[in-house]
Design an enzyme around this catalytic site. Structure first.
Site, PDB file in Angstrom:
ATOM      1  N   GLU A  43      41.355  29.089  45.254  1.00 20.49           N
ATOM      2  CA  GLU A  43      40.673  28.154  46.239  1.00 20.49           C
ATOM      3  C   GLU A  43      40.208  28.092  47.566  1.00 20.49           C
ATOM      4  O   GLU A  43      40.330  27.683  47.740  1.00 20.49           O
ATOM      5  CB  GLU A  43      41.604  26.672  45.462  1.00 20.49           C
ATOM      6  CG  GLU A  43      41.116  25.547  45.903  1.00 20.49           C
ATOM      7  CD  GLU A  43      41.502  24.115  46.613  1.00 20.49           C
ATOM      8  OE1 GLU A  43      42.665  23.988  46.059  1.00 20.49           O
ATOM      9  OE2 GLU A  43      41.366  23.296  46.982  1.00 20.49           O
ATOM     10  N   ARG A  47      34.401  23.434  52.535  1.00 20.65           N
ATOM     11  CA  ARG A  47      34.751  22.939  53.790  1.00 20.65           C
ATOM     12  C   ARG A  47      33.469  23.759  54.716  1.00 20.65           C
ATOM     13  O   ARG A  47      33.380  23.933  55.979  1.00 20.65           O
ATOM     14  CB  ARG A  47      35.730  22.480  54.618  1.00 20.65           C
ATOM     15  CG  ARG A  47      36.570  21.798  53.492  1.00 20.65           C
ATOM     16  CD  ARG A  47      37.970  21.130  54.465  1.00 20.65           C
ATOM     17  NE  ARG A  47      38.625  22.526  54.329  1.00 20.65           N
ATOM     18  CZ  ARG A  47      40.229  22.201  54.189  1.00 20.65           C
ATOM     19  NH1 ARG A  47      40.449  21.131  53.881  1.00 20.65           N
ATOM     20  NH2 ARG A  47      40.315  23.180  53.803  1.00 20.65           N
ATOM     21  N   THR A  71      37.805  20.829  47.713  1.00 20.98           N
ATOM     22  CA  THR A  71      37.297  19.497  48.458  1.00 20.98           C
ATOM     23  C   THR A  71      36.259  19.294  47.679  1.00 20.98           C
ATOM     24  O   THR A  71      35.004  19.620  48.612  1.00 20.98           O
ATOM     25  CB  THR A  71      36.866  20.679  50.359  1.00 20.98           C
ATOM     26  OG1 THR A  71      38.573  21.270  50.132  1.00 20.98           O
ATOM     27  CG2 THR A  71      37.251  18.905  51.184  1.00 20.98           C
ATOM     28  N   LYS A 131      46.891  16.999  42.552  1.00 21.87           N
ATOM     29  CA  LYS A 131      46.998  17.760  42.718  1.00 21.87           C
ATOM     30  C   LYS A 131      48.040  15.885  44.747  1.00 21.87           C
ATOM     31  O   LYS A 131      47.480  15.081  44.262  1.00 21.87           O
ATOM     32  CB  LYS A 131      46.169  17.891  43.808  1.00 21.87           C
ATOM     33  CG  LYS A 131      45.553  18.341  45.613  1.00 21.87           C
ATOM     34  CD  LYS A 131      44.444  18.731  45.605  1.00 21.87           C
ATOM     35  CE  LYS A 131      44.102  18.444  47.418  1.00 21.87           C
ATOM     36  NZ  LYS A 131      43.613  19.724  48.166  1.00 21.87           N
TER      37      LYS A 131
END
Ligand code: 3PG
Length: 205
Positions: A43, A47, A71, A131
């Protein structure tokens, strides 16, 4: 029924390294280091500035890996990650419009939850995997265990405060499909390009 994300997430080890890449140059050596230790699902979080380029590079040059975007917080970012080739989408929160957009685009999406209400939103939109984020603060394994009776069809992907020391406790739960975190690619080691040390950490998992 095993859904798309569940099929993707269980290729290789059921641990998903969450990666905040400081530079594009780190992408291939890090992916190769993790892949050599059995980690096939990565993943890449949005960011850092190079995330979209890194997703594109990894999807094009390492087809044996499953590359997702993390994110992802809005519809525009979702489109950008799909343009880059992301194979699954992970979000820190639950946004119904974004989930529906991912479903329309036929890409696996895993929204972040930390309450039963958010799990209900995800489940009522047809998802079966969420998640738990931030897992450690949200109650960790106790929370996931407590949700089993109420949401028997939901599987959890805990991240956020998951560590090498407690990842196996999460994975031992029948309603955990995989777990993830940044402990496999700490910022300091990434910045130094210390692939040997990252290899050691990855080997231990
Ligand atoms: C995530 O994006 O899933 C988390 O920020 C990872 O959390 P960690 O840094 O505590 O592993």
């Amino acid at each position: 029924m095993t859904t798309r994300f569940q099929e993707l997430a269980t290729q290789g080890k059921p641990i998903v390294p969450v990666i905040a890449l400081p530079t594009l140059e780190c992408a291939l050596p890090l992916a190769d280091t993790l892949s050599s230790c059995g980690f096939k699902v990565l993943e890449i979080t949005l960011r850092t500035d190079c995330a979209l380029d890194a997703i594109k590079l990894l999807v094009e040059s390492r087809p044996e890996l499953v590359i997702g975007a993390g994110t992802v917080k809005n519809r525009q970012q979702l489109e950008q990650t799909l343009d880059a080739g992301a194979q699954f989408i992970v979000s820190p929160g639950t946004d119904a419009a974004m989930i529906q957009q991912a479903q329309e685009r036929n890409v696996a999406v895993v929204p972040g939850v930390m309450t039963p209400s958010e799990i209900m939103v995800a489940e009522n939109l047809g998802l079966d995997t969420v998640k738990l984020f931030p897992a450690a603060l949200a109650g960790g394994t106790d929370f996931i265990r407590a949700m089993a009776a109420v949401f028997p069809a939901i599987k959890f992907f805990p991240t956020g405060g998951v560590t090498e020391d407690d990842v196996n406790a999460y994975l031992a739960l029948p309603n955990v499909i995989c777990a993830g975190g940044t402990w496999l690619s700490p910022a300091g080691l990434l910045e130094r390009g210390d692939w040997n040390r990252i290899h050691e950490i990855a080997q231990r998992c």
